[in-house]
Design a protein around this motif. Structure first.
Motif, PDB file in Angstrom:
ATOM      1  N   GLN A 193      14.609  20.245  -4.085  1.00  0.00           N
ATOM      2  CA  GLN A 193      15.655  19.225  -4.210  1.00  0.00           C
ATOM      3  C   GLN A 193      16.779  19.681  -5.145  1.00  0.00           C
ATOM      4  OE1 GLN A 193      14.432  15.404  -5.754  1.00  0.00           O
ATOM      5  NE2 GLN A 193      16.472  14.593  -5.347  1.00  0.00           N
ATOM      6  N   ASP A 243       0.799  -1.218   0.000  1.00  0.00           N
ATOM      7  CA  ASP A 243       0.000   0.000   0.000  1.00  0.00           C
ATOM      8  C   ASP A 243       0.838   1.277   0.000  1.00  0.00           C
ATOM      9  OD1 ASP A 243      -0.815   0.131   3.534  1.00  0.00           O
ATOM     10  OD2 ASP A 243       0.921  -0.601   2.471  1.00  0.00           O
ATOM     11  N   VAL A 244       2.140   1.167   0.028  1.00  0.00           N
ATOM     12  CA  VAL A 244       2.957   2.364  -0.142  1.00  0.00           C
ATOM     13  C   VAL A 244       3.579   2.323  -1.533  1.00  0.00           C
ATOM     14  CG1 VAL A 244       3.453   2.821   2.259  1.00  0.00           C
ATOM     15  CG2 VAL A 244       4.832   1.194   1.009  1.00  0.00           C
ATOM     16  N   PHE A 245       4.190   3.401  -1.914  1.00  0.00           N
ATOM     17  CA  PHE A 245       4.744   3.477  -3.257  1.00  0.00           C
ATOM     18  C   PHE A 245       6.250   3.310  -3.151  1.00  0.00           C
ATOM     19  CE2 PHE A 245       0.695   5.254  -4.230  1.00  0.00           C
ATOM     20  CZ  PHE A 245       0.396   6.033  -3.121  1.00  0.00           C
ATOM     21  N   SER A 294      15.926  12.246  -1.624  1.00  0.00           N
ATOM     22  CA  SER A 294      15.718  13.687  -1.599  1.00  0.00           C
ATOM     23  C   SER A 294      15.994  14.245  -0.202  1.00  0.00           C
ATOM     24  CB  SER A 294      14.280  13.979  -2.036  1.00  0.00           C
ATOM     25  OG  SER A 294      13.913  15.284  -1.707  1.00  0.00           O
ATOM     26  N   ARG A 295      15.474  13.523   0.809  1.00  0.00           N
ATOM     27  CA  ARG A 295      15.640  13.986   2.183  1.00  0.00           C
ATOM     28  C   ARG A 295      17.131  14.052   2.557  1.00  0.00           C
ATOM     29  NH1 ARG A 295      12.375  15.344   6.939  1.00  0.00           N
ATOM     30  NH2 ARG A 295      13.988  15.627   8.487  1.00  0.00           N
ATOM     31  N   ASP A 299       8.318   5.981  -4.752  1.00  0.00           N
ATOM     32  CA  ASP A 299       8.155   7.251  -4.056  1.00  0.00           C
ATOM     33  C   ASP A 299       8.968   7.267  -2.772  1.00  0.00           C
ATOM     34  OD1 ASP A 299       6.384   7.636  -6.024  1.00  0.00           O
ATOM     35  OD2 ASP A 299       4.741   8.309  -4.754  1.00  0.00           O
ATOM     36  N   LEU A 300       8.936   6.141  -2.060  1.00  0.00           N
ATOM     37  CA  LEU A 300       9.653   6.083  -0.795  1.00  0.00           C
ATOM     38  C   LEU A 300      11.148   6.213  -1.013  1.00  0.00           C
ATOM     39  CD1 LEU A 300       7.946   3.410   1.456  1.00  0.00           C
ATOM     40  CD2 LEU A 300       7.720   5.887   1.453  1.00  0.00           C
ATOM     41  N   VAL A 320      18.535  17.181   0.968  1.00  0.00           N
ATOM     42  CA  VAL A 320      18.037  18.390   1.637  1.00  0.00           C
ATOM     43  C   VAL A 320      18.700  18.543   3.011  1.00  0.00           C
ATOM     44  CG1 VAL A 320      15.995  19.483   2.660  1.00  0.00           C
ATOM     45  CG2 VAL A 320      15.845  18.469   0.386  1.00  0.00           C
ATOM     46  N   ALA A 348      11.905   9.724  -1.895  1.00  0.00           N
ATOM     47  CA  ALA A 348      11.803  10.615  -0.745  1.00  0.00           C
ATOM     48  C   ALA A 348      13.033  10.503   0.149  1.00  0.00           C
ATOM     49  CB  ALA A 348      10.534  10.300   0.051  1.00  0.00           C
ATOM     50  N   LEU A 349      13.504   9.279   0.348  1.00  0.00           N
ATOM     51  CA  LEU A 349      14.690   9.078   1.190  1.00  0.00           C
ATOM     52  C   LEU A 349      15.906   9.776   0.594  1.00  0.00           C
ATOM     53  CD1 LEU A 349      14.967   5.405   2.443  1.00  0.00           C
ATOM     54  CD2 LEU A 349      15.081   7.494   3.789  1.00  0.00           C
TER      55      LEU A 349
END
Lengths: 243, 83
Positions: free
Chosen positions: A222, A172-174, A184-185, A177-178, A188, A181-182
């Motif tokens: 980003q 149920d997660v992408f 990118s984070r 995307d995850l 940042v 996101a990791l």
């Protein structure tokens, strides 16, 4: 030596999990490792791994094209030894397919494909999903007590890595995307750390500066962060200077 | 990070308006909350998913830096859709 083999296999499983971004490819790896270990003494054995999640979503992986057809046949009939092993969580052994009536329509269909014996062993996972390791052979009585034990041991050793894989690849997660996101984070955070150090400022101040830079250039946070990290400093971009 | 409101009354009205705008933007985008939170986290966001949910339901105020990241995330995600 058995101990050593088990260790090697655990390492193999771990490498497989770390190196495979897709869940289906991970399962494929598991099936291939099993087939290579079982088919060692001449008679080829097809292996497949079947996973059912939330009673609906299913993934299966196979060590060969033939394995795929065998599993698909079972899905088409909605019943079969592997699905029984998976849903009822016990080992199913068919020593001679032609003498076994338990899954009649399915067994006729796979007998036509030349399969003579089937072994299906559940792999214990978590309460939300069920899995089984399935083996097909072209001879009758291909799976003696020793082989059954071996496959059961293999299924047991897969249990932990499969539970990890199911968590990593939650449906149920992408996943992409995850991962994005990791990544990118991380960039940042590195940029924020640099800006804070150079400005002797706060984290909020650094974040606001990144946002202002992104906004004024109509660009992504980003991208700005990547530039800061690449350059090692925040140079005054168009429109914005002091913190 | 669930900041109590510390600004003056004028700022509160402004923050309310900004929050209302973000809530509408979120609704219009039809995004799953998890997707927004994940993206927001990716650009440096620090509040948990529940607080973000409360913010977007106009039940909680967030610190200014977080508000900026939430609106930035909403904007950048609409770029994704346009691409």
């Amino acid at each position: 030596m058995a101990h050593n083999d088990a260790l090697t296999t655990a390492d193999e499983y771990q490498d497989l999990l770390l190196n495979t971004p897709e869940f289906s490819k991970f399962l494929l790896g598991l099936a291939t490792i099993s087939a290579s270990q079982l088919g060692g003494d001449g008679a080829p054995v097809e292996c497949t791994v079947t996973v059912e999640r939330d009673g609906a979503l299913s993934t299966f992986a196979y060590s060969s094209e033939e394995g795929r057809r065998l599993d698909e046949t079972q899905y088409a009939f909605g019943t079969g030894p592997c699905l029984t092993a998976l849903r009822e969580q016990h080992t199913v052994l068919i020593e001679d397919l032609q003498l076994d009536q338990r899954w009649a329509p399915y067994t006729y269909a796979v007998a036509k494909l030349g399969v003579r014996s089937v072994l299906a062993v559940p792999i214990h996972t978590d309460p939300l999903s069920q899995a089984a390791l399935n083996c097909y052979a072209h001879t009758v009585h291909a799976f003696g007590p020793d082989t059954v034990k071996l496959v059961e041991d293999q299924a047991a050793s897969m249990s932990r890595i499969l539970r990890l894989a199911l968590r990593l690849h939650a449906p149920d997660v992408f996943p992409e995307d995850l991962r994005a996101a990791l990544k990118s984070r991380a960039v940042v955070d590195a940029a924020v750390a640099l800006v804070m150090l150079q400005a002797r400022g706060s984290r909020d101040g650094a974040l606001e500066l990144l946002q202002a830079a992104a906004k004024s250039g109509n660009r992504r946070i980003q991208e700005i962060a990547q530039e800061i990290v690449a350059r090692g400093s925040f140079s005054t971009g168009p429109g914005r200077g002091e913190i | 990070m669930n900041a109590e409101w510390t600004g003056g009354p004028d700022q509160l009205i402004e923050a309310d308006e900004q929050r209302h705008g973000a809530a509408r933007q979120f609704q219009d985008a039809g995004l799953p909350l998890l997707k927004l939170w994940t993206y927001y986290y990716g650009i440096g966001g620090d509040v948990d998913e529940l607080s973000l949910d409360a913010y977007l339901n106009e039940a909680l105020h967030l610190p200014a830096a977080q508000v900026g990241l939430v609106t930035t995330a909403l904007t950048e995600l609409t770029w994704d859709d346009a691409e």
